[in-house]
Design a protein around this motif. Structure first.
Motif, short mmCIF file in Angstrom:
data_model
loop_
_atom_site.label_atom_id
_atom_site.label_comp_id
_atom_site.label_asym_id
_atom_site.label_seq_id
_atom_site.Cartn_x
_atom_site.Cartn_y
_atom_site.Cartn_z
N GLY A 89 -12.18 3.87 -2.82
CA GLY A 89 -10.86 3.91 -3.42
C GLY A 89 -10.51 2.60 -4.11
N PRO A 90 -9.26 2.47 -4.54
CA PRO A 90 -8.83 1.25 -5.23
C PRO A 90 -8.64 0.10 -4.25
CG PRO A 90 -6.97 2.70 -4.89
CD PRO A 90 -8.18 3.46 -4.42
N ALA A 92 -15.87 14.52 -3.68
CA ALA A 92 -14.96 13.81 -4.59
C ALA A 92 -13.51 14.23 -4.47
CB ALA A 92 -15.43 13.98 -6.04
N ASP A 93 -13.13 14.89 -3.36
CA ASP A 93 -11.72 15.23 -3.16
C ASP A 93 -10.87 13.97 -3.23
OD1 ASP A 93 -12.84 17.62 -2.67
OD2 ASP A 93 -12.12 17.86 -0.63
N GLY A 94 -9.70 14.07 -3.81
CA GLY A 94 -8.82 12.92 -3.90
C GLY A 94 -8.90 12.19 -5.22
N VAL A 95 -9.94 12.44 -6.00
CA VAL A 95 -10.08 11.75 -7.29
C VAL A 95 -8.97 12.15 -8.24
CG1 VAL A 95 -11.50 11.51 -9.34
CG2 VAL A 95 -12.55 11.34 -7.10
N VAL A 96 -8.62 13.45 -8.24
CA VAL A 96 -7.57 13.93 -9.15
C VAL A 96 -6.25 13.22 -8.87
CG1 VAL A 96 -6.21 15.91 -9.86
CG2 VAL A 96 -8.65 16.18 -9.46
N ILE A 132 0.84 -1.20 0.00
CA ILE A 132 0.00 0.00 0.00
C ILE A 132 0.87 1.25 0.00
CG2 ILE A 132 -1.58 1.38 1.42
CD1 ILE A 132 -2.89 -1.25 2.28
N LYS A 133 1.95 1.21 0.76
CA LYS A 133 2.82 2.38 0.91
C LYS A 133 3.65 2.65 -0.34
CE LYS A 133 6.72 3.97 3.74
NZ LYS A 133 7.65 3.59 4.84
N ASP A 134 4.28 1.62 -0.90
CA ASP A 134 5.28 1.84 -1.95
C ASP A 134 4.89 1.29 -3.32
OD1 ASP A 134 6.97 3.05 -0.10
OD2 ASP A 134 7.84 1.13 0.50
N SER A 135 3.84 0.48 -3.39
CA SER A 135 3.43 -0.16 -4.66
C SER A 135 4.51 -1.07 -5.23
CB SER A 135 3.05 0.90 -5.71
OG SER A 135 1.94 1.65 -5.28
N ALA A 136 5.45 -1.46 -4.40
CA ALA A 136 6.52 -2.34 -4.86
C ALA A 136 6.24 -3.77 -4.42
CB ALA A 136 7.86 -1.88 -4.29
N PRO A 137 6.46 -4.76 -5.30
CA PRO A 137 6.26 -6.15 -4.91
C PRO A 137 7.05 -6.50 -3.65
CG PRO A 137 6.56 -5.99 -7.27
CD PRO A 137 6.87 -4.63 -6.71
N GLU A 181 -3.28 6.10 -10.42
CA GLU A 181 -3.82 4.81 -10.86
C GLU A 181 -5.07 5.06 -11.71
OE1 GLU A 181 -3.82 1.63 -7.82
OE2 GLU A 181 -3.20 3.22 -6.44
N GLN A 182 -4.87 5.28 -12.98
CA GLN A 182 -5.96 5.71 -13.86
C GLN A 182 -7.08 4.68 -13.95
OE1 GLN A 182 -5.26 6.46 -18.20
NE2 GLN A 182 -5.66 8.58 -17.60
N ASN A 183 -6.71 3.41 -14.12
CA ASN A 183 -7.75 2.37 -14.24
C ASN A 183 -8.58 2.25 -12.97
OD1 ASN A 183 -7.05 1.71 -16.87
ND2 ASN A 183 -5.56 0.16 -16.23
N GLU A 184 -7.90 2.33 -11.82
CA GLU A 184 -8.63 2.24 -10.56
C GLU A 184 -9.51 3.47 -10.37
OE1 GLU A 184 -8.77 -0.26 -8.45
OE2 GLU A 184 -7.46 -1.47 -9.70
N ALA A 185 -9.03 4.63 -10.80
CA ALA A 185 -9.81 5.86 -10.67
C ALA A 185 -11.11 5.76 -11.48
CB ALA A 185 -8.99 7.05 -11.14
#
Length: 330
Positions: free
Chosen positions: A304-305, A233-237, A19-24, A243-247
């Motif tokens: 959220g995602p 909707a704050d935070g959507v931008v 969640i923090k770094d998006s790294a495997p 993460e465009q697909n999740e958005a």
């Protein structure tokens, strides 16, 4: 599925690191975070076991692992039981709910803004228990064009309504005093259910302004069947940029009123979460109820995602709802 304490600890670190770094996640990254006195080889074996159980998955054969929907759900269901609330949003909440001159819709909007600002995710508030509001006072004001304005003070701010009824200033004042006298401290549901009996016993007292009272009851009955929905909707931008697909999934849900009501209109009495499926069309949500006198008035949902900060969001929700429940529960 039963997991050992060590596996639970490793899964918690794996989810929070991703969640923090998006790294495997690798055995090395887990070892850097954990206080467990075990070797990298042992951690690698535990990660393999968690993968075999379906809590983690490998995106590439030689790469690290990422949480699955099952992994997120276990994290949410088992690790959010003892949520520690932070005080970051507390002063904003107190200022909002201590201002009793605001309308219910303004307070609902304020709650949504506070939580959306604190979490940086879109927030939705659904008011679906108006009958549980505690009545404090009525003010009826005659207007032009054979209309009257009703201001109803409750323990969660004012409700306003316009009636298609012509009434003198005296009749409006008498109706206001009558309703305040007999229903102050009662819930709106109690008033709507019992006002017929009061009217029967008070025919002489209310005859002059009965049409005013009848119109108020009719308006409140209609209002009671409605659901007040506020989307912040704050935070959507930021989400679109990261993460465009999740958005897209989040925006699709936010634009679907029926879907929002379906998610939030539930019987949960505590903070809970719904985790999005892997490669599914729905987004995740962390939600919490606002309880008034043991009954639910509203629900708050943060959308959220799949890879959202469940613990941080739950902490922000907890401090807000605890303060709302404490201040307005009487």
């Amino acid at each position: 599925m039963e997991l050992s304490e060590r596996k639970i600890k490793i899964l918690q670190i794996a989810v929070e690191e991703f969640i923090k770094d998006s790294a495997p996640i690798t055995s090395g990254s887990v070892k850097d975070r954990t206080s467990l006195e075990v070797s990298t080889a042992t951690l690698r074996a535990e990660l393999n076991a968690l993968e075999a159980m379906g809590f983690l998955k490998q995106l590439h054969t030689s790469g690290g692992r990422v949480p699955t929907a099952q992994g997120y759900r276990f994290y949410v269901e088992n690790l959010l039981k003892n949520i520690k609330a932070t005080n970051t949003e507390l002063e904003d909440v107190r200022k909002l709910i201590e201002n009793r001159t605001q309308s219910l819709s303004e307070i609902v909007s304020g709650i949504a803004k506070i939580i959306s600002k604190a979490t940086n995710y879109p927030t939705v508030v659904l008011v679906n228990g108006i009958e549980n509001l505690v009545l404090q006072e009525f003010k009826i004001i005659p207007l032009l064009d054979e209309k009257s304005m009703v201001l109803i003070g409750t323990n969660y701010g004012y409700i306003t309504n316009t009636m298609d009824v012509s009434a003198s200033a005296q009749n409006c004042e008498d109706a206001s005093n009558y309703l305040t006298k007999y229903f102050r401290g009662e819930t709106m549901g109690f008033m709507l259910e019992n006002i017929g009996q009061f009217k029967k016993g008070m025919q002489g007292e209310i005859k002059a302004f009965q049409n005013v009272v009848d119109n108020i009851v009719l308006g409140l009955s209609k209002l009671n069947k409605q659901k007040l929905l506020k989307v912040q909707a704050d935070g959507v931008v930021d989400l679109v940029e990261k993460e465009q697909n999740e958005a897209k999934k989040v925006l699709k849900t936010l634009n679907n009123e029926e879907a929002l009501i379906e998610v939030l209109d539930s019987d949960e009495q505590d903070i809970s979460a719904v985790v999005a499926d892997d490669n599914g069309e729905k987004c995740s949500v962390v939600k919490a109820p606002i309880i008034v006198g043991g009954n639910k008035l509203a629900s708050i949902g943060v959308f959220g995602p799949q890879k959202m900060d469940y613990m941080g969001i739950a902490s922000a929700l907890k401090v807000v709802i605890d303060e709302l429940n404490k201040q307005k529960g009487e």
